[in-house]
Structures are given as C-alpha cells and as structure tokens.
Scaffold this motif. Sequence first.
Motif, PDB file in Angstrom:
ATOM      1  N   THR A  34       5.169  -1.975  12.723  1.00  0.00           N
ATOM      2  CA  THR A  34       6.575  -1.768  13.029  1.00  0.00           C
ATOM      3  C   THR A  34       7.203  -0.915  11.940  1.00  0.00           C
ATOM      4  O   THR A  34       6.650  -0.778  10.835  1.00  0.00           O
ATOM      5  CB  THR A  34       7.356  -3.104  13.130  1.00  0.00           C
ATOM      6  OG1 THR A  34       7.284  -3.768  11.868  1.00  0.00           O
ATOM      7  CG2 THR A  34       6.799  -3.991  14.225  1.00  0.00           C
ATOM      8  N   LEU A  35       8.346  -0.350  12.251  1.00  0.00           N
ATOM      9  CA  LEU A  35       9.110   0.426  11.277  1.00  0.00           C
ATOM     10  C   LEU A  35      10.548   0.496  11.724  1.00  0.00           C
ATOM     11  O   LEU A  35      10.873   0.174  12.859  1.00  0.00           O
ATOM     12  CB  LEU A  35       8.513   1.828  11.105  1.00  0.00           C
ATOM     13  CG  LEU A  35       8.423   2.728  12.345  1.00  0.00           C
ATOM     14  CD1 LEU A  35       9.725   3.458  12.620  1.00  0.00           C
ATOM     15  CD2 LEU A  35       7.301   3.730  12.169  1.00  0.00           C
ATOM     16  N   ARG A  36      11.402   0.907  10.810  1.00  0.00           N
ATOM     17  CA  ARG A  36      12.810   1.163  11.104  1.00  0.00           C
ATOM     18  C   ARG A  36      13.124   2.580  10.657  1.00  0.00           C
ATOM     19  O   ARG A  36      12.567   3.062   9.675  1.00  0.00           O
ATOM     20  CB  ARG A  36      13.719   0.185  10.360  1.00  0.00           C
ATOM     21  CG  ARG A  36      13.569  -1.243  10.827  1.00  0.00           C
ATOM     22  CD  ARG A  36      14.425  -2.187  10.036  1.00  0.00           C
ATOM     23  NE  ARG A  36      13.992  -2.142   8.634  1.00  0.00           N
ATOM     24  CZ  ARG A  36      14.664  -2.643   7.618  1.00  0.00           C
ATOM     25  NH1 ARG A  36      15.818  -3.213   7.797  1.00  0.00           N
ATOM     26  NH2 ARG A  36      14.203  -2.567   6.410  1.00  0.00           N
ATOM     27  N   MET A  37      14.043   3.203  11.363  1.00  0.00           N
ATOM     28  CA  MET A  37      14.438   4.565  10.999  1.00  0.00           C
ATOM     29  C   MET A  37      15.890   4.802  11.384  1.00  0.00           C
ATOM     30  O   MET A  37      16.447   4.089  12.209  1.00  0.00           O
ATOM     31  CB  MET A  37      13.539   5.586  11.686  1.00  0.00           C
ATOM     32  CG  MET A  37      13.548   5.501  13.201  1.00  0.00           C
ATOM     33  SD  MET A  37      12.811   6.910  14.010  1.00  0.00           S
ATOM     34  CE  MET A  37      14.190   8.015  14.047  1.00  0.00           C
TER      35      MET A  37
ATOM     36  N   ALA B 120       2.004  -5.285  10.417  1.00  0.00           N
ATOM     37  CA  ALA B 120       2.244  -4.491   9.203  1.00  0.00           C
ATOM     38  C   ALA B 120       3.561  -3.751   9.382  1.00  0.00           C
ATOM     39  O   ALA B 120       3.948  -3.400  10.498  1.00  0.00           O
ATOM     40  CB  ALA B 120       1.119  -3.496   8.972  1.00  0.00           C
ATOM     41  N   TYR B 121       4.221  -3.517   8.275  1.00  0.00           N
ATOM     42  CA  TYR B 121       5.496  -2.794   8.274  1.00  0.00           C
ATOM     43  C   TYR B 121       5.304  -1.491   7.510  1.00  0.00           C
ATOM     44  O   TYR B 121       4.821  -1.494   6.374  1.00  0.00           O
ATOM     45  CB  TYR B 121       6.581  -3.654   7.618  1.00  0.00           C
ATOM     46  CG  TYR B 121       7.932  -3.009   7.615  1.00  0.00           C
ATOM     47  CD1 TYR B 121       8.635  -2.833   8.800  1.00  0.00           C
ATOM     48  CD2 TYR B 121       8.509  -2.566   6.428  1.00  0.00           C
ATOM     49  CE1 TYR B 121       9.882  -2.236   8.810  1.00  0.00           C
ATOM     50  CE2 TYR B 121       9.758  -1.963   6.434  1.00  0.00           C
ATOM     51  CZ  TYR B 121      10.438  -1.802   7.622  1.00  0.00           C
ATOM     52  OH  TYR B 121      11.663  -1.205   7.625  1.00  0.00           O
ATOM     53  N   VAL B 122       5.650  -0.381   8.137  1.00  0.00           N
ATOM     54  CA  VAL B 122       5.539   0.956   7.537  1.00  0.00           C
ATOM     55  C   VAL B 122       6.933   1.384   7.120  1.00  0.00           C
ATOM     56  O   VAL B 122       7.896   1.237   7.887  1.00  0.00           O
ATOM     57  CB  VAL B 122       4.938   1.958   8.553  1.00  0.00           C
ATOM     58  CG1 VAL B 122       4.873   3.357   7.969  1.00  0.00           C
ATOM     59  CG2 VAL B 122       3.559   1.490   9.020  1.00  0.00           C
ATOM     60  N   TYR B 123       7.054   1.943   5.908  1.00  0.00           N
ATOM     61  CA  TYR B 123       8.389   2.293   5.433  1.00  0.00           C
ATOM     62  C   TYR B 123       8.348   3.418   4.394  1.00  0.00           C
ATOM     63  O   TYR B 123       7.300   3.776   3.872  1.00  0.00           O
ATOM     64  CB  TYR B 123       9.106   1.067   4.862  1.00  0.00           C
ATOM     65  CG  TYR B 123       8.488   0.515   3.595  1.00  0.00           C
ATOM     66  CD1 TYR B 123       9.026   0.816   2.349  1.00  0.00           C
ATOM     67  CD2 TYR B 123       7.368  -0.305   3.638  1.00  0.00           C
ATOM     68  CE1 TYR B 123       8.467   0.315   1.188  1.00  0.00           C
ATOM     69  CE2 TYR B 123       6.805  -0.815   2.487  1.00  0.00           C
ATOM     70  CZ  TYR B 123       7.360  -0.500   1.256  1.00  0.00           C
ATOM     71  OH  TYR B 123       6.799  -0.993   0.108  1.00  0.00           O
TER      72      TYR B 123
ATOM     73  N   ALA C 186       0.855  -1.192   0.000  1.00  0.00           N
ATOM     74  CA  ALA C 186       0.000   0.000   0.000  1.00  0.00           C
ATOM     75  C   ALA C 186       0.890   1.239   0.000  1.00  0.00           C
ATOM     76  O   ALA C 186       1.717   1.416   0.897  1.00  0.00           O
ATOM     77  CB  ALA C 186      -0.905   0.001   1.226  1.00  0.00           C
ATOM     78  N   HIS C 187       0.728   2.075  -1.007  1.00  0.00           N
ATOM     79  CA  HIS C 187       1.504   3.314  -1.117  1.00  0.00           C
ATOM     80  C   HIS C 187       0.548   4.495  -1.074  1.00  0.00           C
ATOM     81  O   HIS C 187      -0.415   4.540  -1.832  1.00  0.00           O
ATOM     82  CB  HIS C 187       2.299   3.344  -2.428  1.00  0.00           C
ATOM     83  CG  HIS C 187       3.373   2.314  -2.477  1.00  0.00           C
ATOM     84  ND1 HIS C 187       4.649   2.578  -2.059  1.00  0.00           N
ATOM     85  CD2 HIS C 187       3.362   1.022  -2.870  1.00  0.00           C
ATOM     86  CE1 HIS C 187       5.385   1.485  -2.196  1.00  0.00           C
ATOM     87  NE2 HIS C 187       4.614   0.527  -2.685  1.00  0.00           N
TER      88      HIS C 187
ATOM     89  N   ALA D 269       3.331   0.794   3.139  1.00  0.00           N
ATOM     90  CA  ALA D 269       3.112  -0.219   4.171  1.00  0.00           C
ATOM     91  C   ALA D 269       2.791  -1.536   3.498  1.00  0.00           C
ATOM     92  O   ALA D 269       2.274  -1.559   2.382  1.00  0.00           O
ATOM     93  CB  ALA D 269       1.977   0.189   5.099  1.00  0.00           C
ATOM     94  N   TYR D 270       3.113  -2.613   4.181  1.00  0.00           N
ATOM     95  CA  TYR D 270       2.664  -3.916   3.708  1.00  0.00           C
ATOM     96  C   TYR D 270       2.391  -4.806   4.903  1.00  0.00           C
ATOM     97  O   TYR D 270       2.930  -4.600   5.997  1.00  0.00           O
ATOM     98  CB  TYR D 270       3.636  -4.558   2.725  1.00  0.00           C
ATOM     99  CG  TYR D 270       4.897  -5.148   3.297  1.00  0.00           C
ATOM    100  CD1 TYR D 270       4.974  -6.495   3.619  1.00  0.00           C
ATOM    101  CD2 TYR D 270       6.028  -4.359   3.482  1.00  0.00           C
ATOM    102  CE1 TYR D 270       6.140  -7.047   4.126  1.00  0.00           C
ATOM    103  CE2 TYR D 270       7.194  -4.903   3.981  1.00  0.00           C
ATOM    104  CZ  TYR D 270       7.245  -6.238   4.305  1.00  0.00           C
ATOM    105  OH  TYR D 270       8.396  -6.775   4.808  1.00  0.00           O
ATOM    106  N   GLN D 271       1.533  -5.758   4.691  1.00  0.00           N
ATOM    107  CA  GLN D 271       1.151  -6.668   5.747  1.00  0.00           C
ATOM    108  C   GLN D 271       2.132  -7.831   5.762  1.00  0.00           C
ATOM    109  O   GLN D 271       2.164  -8.637   4.845  1.00  0.00           O
ATOM    110  CB  GLN D 271      -0.286  -7.157   5.548  1.00  0.00           C
ATOM    111  CG  GLN D 271      -0.818  -7.881   6.744  1.00  0.00           C
ATOM    112  CD  GLN D 271      -2.319  -8.076   6.708  1.00  0.00           C
ATOM    113  OE1 GLN D 271      -3.020  -7.452   5.928  1.00  0.00           O
ATOM    114  NE2 GLN D 271      -2.800  -8.953   7.570  1.00  0.00           N
TER     115      GLN D 271
END
Length: 154
Positions: free
Chosen positions: A116-119, A79-82, A55-56, A71-73
């Motif tokens: 979750t996400l990474r930054m 889900a991962y947000v990026y 999903a964009h 994001a993707y499930q």
Amino acid sequence: MPAARITRLTESDWAQFADLRLRALTDTFGTSDQQYLTEARFTQTDWQRRLRDHAHFVVALAGQPAGMVAAYQQSTETAYVYSLWLDPDARGRGLGRRLVAAALDWARRRGVLTATLRMAPDNAAARTVYEGLGFTEVPTGGAAGEVVMRLTLR
C-alpha cells in the motif's frame, strides 16, 4: 544518460541517506517545514535506526545519489511504500518506476501479499509510476488531501 544503479542502503550508509533525505525534504517542502526541521536534528543513531527498521533504496547516476524510496513491513501480509523522490534533474527517465519496483521486490522476497501507499492527489507523475506497476486506488481513500493505493503482490 549515465547508467542507473539501485541499491539498498545499510546502517553504514547513514550519512549518504541523511544527505539525500534532507535534499528530498528541501525540494518537496522547503527548509522551514516541520518534517525537515525535525529530521535536520537527527543524530547518526537516528539515521541508522531508520535504515535498520525500514528498507531504503537509492538510485545513483554516475555514482551520485539521485533518488530514493522506502518500504517497511507493516504485518506478515502488508508492506507500506513511501517517500518516493527523485532529484529534479533525474525525473522523466523511468527511475521512479525502477525504485518502486526494487521496494516491491524486497516485499515479495519477505512473503508480503499486499503493498500500500499514500500520495498527494495532484501528483500525476507519481500516479503514473504507481499505476504502471499495477497499483489501484482504494475507494475509501485516506485522510483529507491524500490518495491510498494498493497492489496485490501474489
């Protein structure tokens, strides 16, 4: 400030997505970065696959794309947000928060329990956005040079 409109991109928006994604990579890493070089060679099919599989969301100001998040499930529960990015002229207006909120709403509608996400650890602006939405740092962290954050959605 012109009204901001956030929409989810579809496969038919592939050209707009490609342009925005390459702008984001150029701004963040430059045109000699390996990720930019790889994605600059993507075909229409590659861009459409990415839009189909993840999903964009894009924010437009005065009809012009000014930022994005994806994001993707990962599983039934996560889900991962990026790839949160805003054009430099659009920063500081609360648009990053609105973009991430759109991705989180998408995840909630899918029944996901955790995002979750990474930054990068030195990205204070992103940290402010994420913490403002309730994300907290995961003590175990991620790979060297990154911070992992998590948010319980329900």
